[in-house]
Each structure stands twice: as structure tokens, then as C-alpha cells.
Design a protein around this motif. Sequence first.
Motif, PDB file in Angstrom:
ATOM      1  N   ARG A  32       0.860  -1.183   0.000  1.00 54.90           N
ATOM      2  CA  ARG A  32       0.000   0.000   0.000  1.00 54.90           C
ATOM      3  C   ARG A  32       0.898   1.234   0.000  1.00 54.90           C
ATOM      4  NH1 ARG A  32      -2.622  -3.702  -0.832  1.00 54.90           N
ATOM      5  NH2 ARG A  32      -4.689  -4.291  -0.017  1.00 54.90           N
ATOM      6  N   VAL A  34       1.159   5.174   1.194  1.00 54.18           N
ATOM      7  CA  VAL A  34       0.664   6.286   2.014  1.00 54.18           C
ATOM      8  C   VAL A  34       1.083   7.576   1.302  1.00 54.18           C
ATOM      9  CG1 VAL A  34       0.666   7.372   4.281  1.00 54.18           C
ATOM     10  CG2 VAL A  34       0.868   4.878   4.086  1.00 54.18           C
ATOM     11  N   HIS A  42      -2.745  12.524   2.705  1.00 53.16           N
ATOM     12  CA  HIS A  42      -3.805  12.652   1.698  1.00 53.16           C
ATOM     13  C   HIS A  42      -4.697  11.400   1.704  1.00 53.16           C
ATOM     14  CE1 HIS A  42      -5.964  13.665  -1.879  1.00 53.16           C
ATOM     15  NE2 HIS A  42      -5.424  12.682  -2.605  1.00 53.16           N
ATOM     16  N   LYS A  43      -4.133  10.259   1.376  1.00 53.32           N
ATOM     17  CA  LYS A  43      -4.901   9.032   1.364  1.00 53.32           C
ATOM     18  C   LYS A  43      -3.956   7.844   1.229  1.00 53.32           C
ATOM     19  CE  LYS A  43      -7.300   8.112  -2.273  1.00 53.32           C
ATOM     20  NZ  LYS A  43      -8.224   8.209  -3.423  1.00 53.32           N
ATOM     21  N   VAL A  44      -4.529   6.651   1.388  1.00 50.15           N
ATOM     22  CA  VAL A  44      -3.795   5.403   1.180  1.00 50.15           C
ATOM     23  C   VAL A  44      -4.233   4.824  -0.148  1.00 50.15           C
ATOM     24  CG1 VAL A  44      -3.336   3.087   2.038  1.00 50.15           C
ATOM     25  CG2 VAL A  44      -3.595   4.977   3.656  1.00 50.15           C
ATOM     26  N   LYS A  45      -3.261   4.561  -1.037  1.00 49.45           N
ATOM     27  CA  LYS A  45      -3.559   4.059  -2.371  1.00 49.45           C
ATOM     28  C   LYS A  45      -2.960   2.670  -2.563  1.00 49.45           C
ATOM     29  CE  LYS A  45      -3.848   8.520  -4.769  1.00 49.45           C
ATOM     30  NZ  LYS A  45      -3.352   9.309  -5.934  1.00 49.45           N
ATOM     31  N   GLN A  57       3.042  15.620  -4.463  1.00 52.08           N
ATOM     32  CA  GLN A  57       2.673  14.435  -3.716  1.00 52.08           C
ATOM     33  C   GLN A  57       3.892  13.515  -3.549  1.00 52.08           C
ATOM     34  OE1 GLN A  57      -0.588  12.740  -5.963  1.00 52.08           O
ATOM     35  NE2 GLN A  57      -2.117  13.840  -4.740  1.00 52.08           N
ATOM     36  N   GLN A  98      -1.644   3.905   7.493  1.00 52.21           N
ATOM     37  CA  GLN A  98      -1.585   5.300   7.908  1.00 52.21           C
ATOM     38  C   GLN A  98      -0.986   5.439   9.301  1.00 52.21           C
ATOM     39  OE1 GLN A  98      -5.404   7.222   7.926  1.00 52.21           O
ATOM     40  NE2 GLN A  98      -4.671   9.051   8.997  1.00 52.21           N
TER      41      GLN A  98
END
Length: 266
Positions: A32, A34, A42-45, A57, A98
Motif C-alpha cells: 500500500r 501512504v 492525503h490518502k492510502v492508495k 505528492q 496510515q
Amino acid sequence: MIIDFLYFQLLIVILLIMLFASMFRILREYERGVVFLLGRFHKVKGPGFIILIPFVQQMVRVDLRIVTMDVPSQDLISKDNVTVRVNAVLYFRVLDPQKAIINVENYLEATSQLAQTTMRSVLGQHELDEILSARDTLNADLQRILDQSTDGWGIKVSAVEIKHVDLDESMIRAIARQAEAERSRRAKVIHATGELEASKQLLEAAHVLAQQPEAIQLRYLQTLTEISSDNSKILVFPVPMELGKILQKMSTETQPDNADGPTQMT
């Protein structure tokens, strides 16, 4: 002049290619990403193909597979003041990428140090016999404590296994003497229990034989057959039981004559 312009265009093309290449990431199924936007989460992709905005980013990869970590040997003093060295193995995985990246600087190092200190504190509350024999209970206690402590880091501790316990030579000899004494005690208890059961059986057999006197004679003859053997040099002559009664009767009849004193000669 034209050559310089061509070199400049070539340089621009190379920079654009590198810029576009830095935008694309491929994450495996167990990974994953972070993502931080201008330094903020921001988010976990992931997993799969993701796109990042260059210079805006940034991404940190996180592995979600189970990590097998060897806990180094730790010197500890048990509850009964015995110094031992214990090592273990730790199994854990990241559940929340996260938390694992934001809440702790290095979750691998933090988990390793926490496992070492927890193992010393938990095993120090138990005696040596418990450390050697009750490993399943101690493993469960260590797993529960570590799992609760690492919950804020997004880590799940699945198992803790104590691998080896090192003792001094003097302590090994003391344990051997203790085990030998325990075996001797058990042997004496088993022997005494057998004697007690045998006495009860003999008492019951005596009651049965007393109901029929001929049974005692048959048992006596059977005992003679067990004593006699082909290589034995002892001759055994069975004496009838009635002979004892006759001798007893004769002795009672001669007692009055002996009571009058010796016979005088004339």
C-alpha cells in the motif's frame, strides 16, 4: 547555434520523460502507498497502478505481509531469583498503513524494542518452573500485551513463541537432582500404594479362606508346588493339618499328670 538549440530541446525532452516517469507507480497486491500532499496526509492508495503529482505528492510504501522478527536473547531474573537467557520469535503485520507511518518513526524497530522490554518484564514475574513448563500461557500473555501496545501503531501481533531458555550449568545440575528426587518420591508412593492394595486383597482372601478350612490346605499344597522346582535341593514334606490338632490334644491330656510332680521310685 542550431546545435545548441537541439541540445536544449533534447534536454527538455529528457526532463519531461523523467517527470512523467516519476508520476507513475505500480504497487503489488501486498503493498500500500501512504500518499502525502504538500506534507499532509492525503490518502492510502493501492494496490495496482497509481498516479502522483510530481513535487506535490510523495508516497511511502508499506508492506502488509506478516513479518517474522527474531527477538534477541534477553538476560532476566525470574521470580525465584534465577538468572536465565531467553530468546523468542515474533509474528506481526501492518493493518493500518496510515498509523504505521504517521504514529511511529520506524514501526519495525519500535516493535522489536517493545518485544524485548515486554519479554523481560513479563517473564520476570514468573518462576523458573513456569518459564520452562508453561510456555503456552506465557506466549499468550506476551501476545496479548504486545498486541494492545502496538494497536496505536496500526500493527497486529499474531503470535509470540519462546524459542529457547539458557541456564547455567549449576542450575541444570540442580534441576537434575530435583527431578531425580521427584522420581524417587513417586516410586516410594507407588510402592506404598501397592502394599496398601495388596494388604486389602490379602485381608479379603483370608476372610474367604476362613469360611472353608479345606481351602487353606489346597492353598498350602499350591504353595509347595511353587517352592519346589526341578533344580531345587530342598525336600518339602507336607504335614497334614489334622496332625497339629492331634498333637495339641495329646499335650492337653498329659498336663494333669505332670502337675502332680515326679513319680517316686520304691
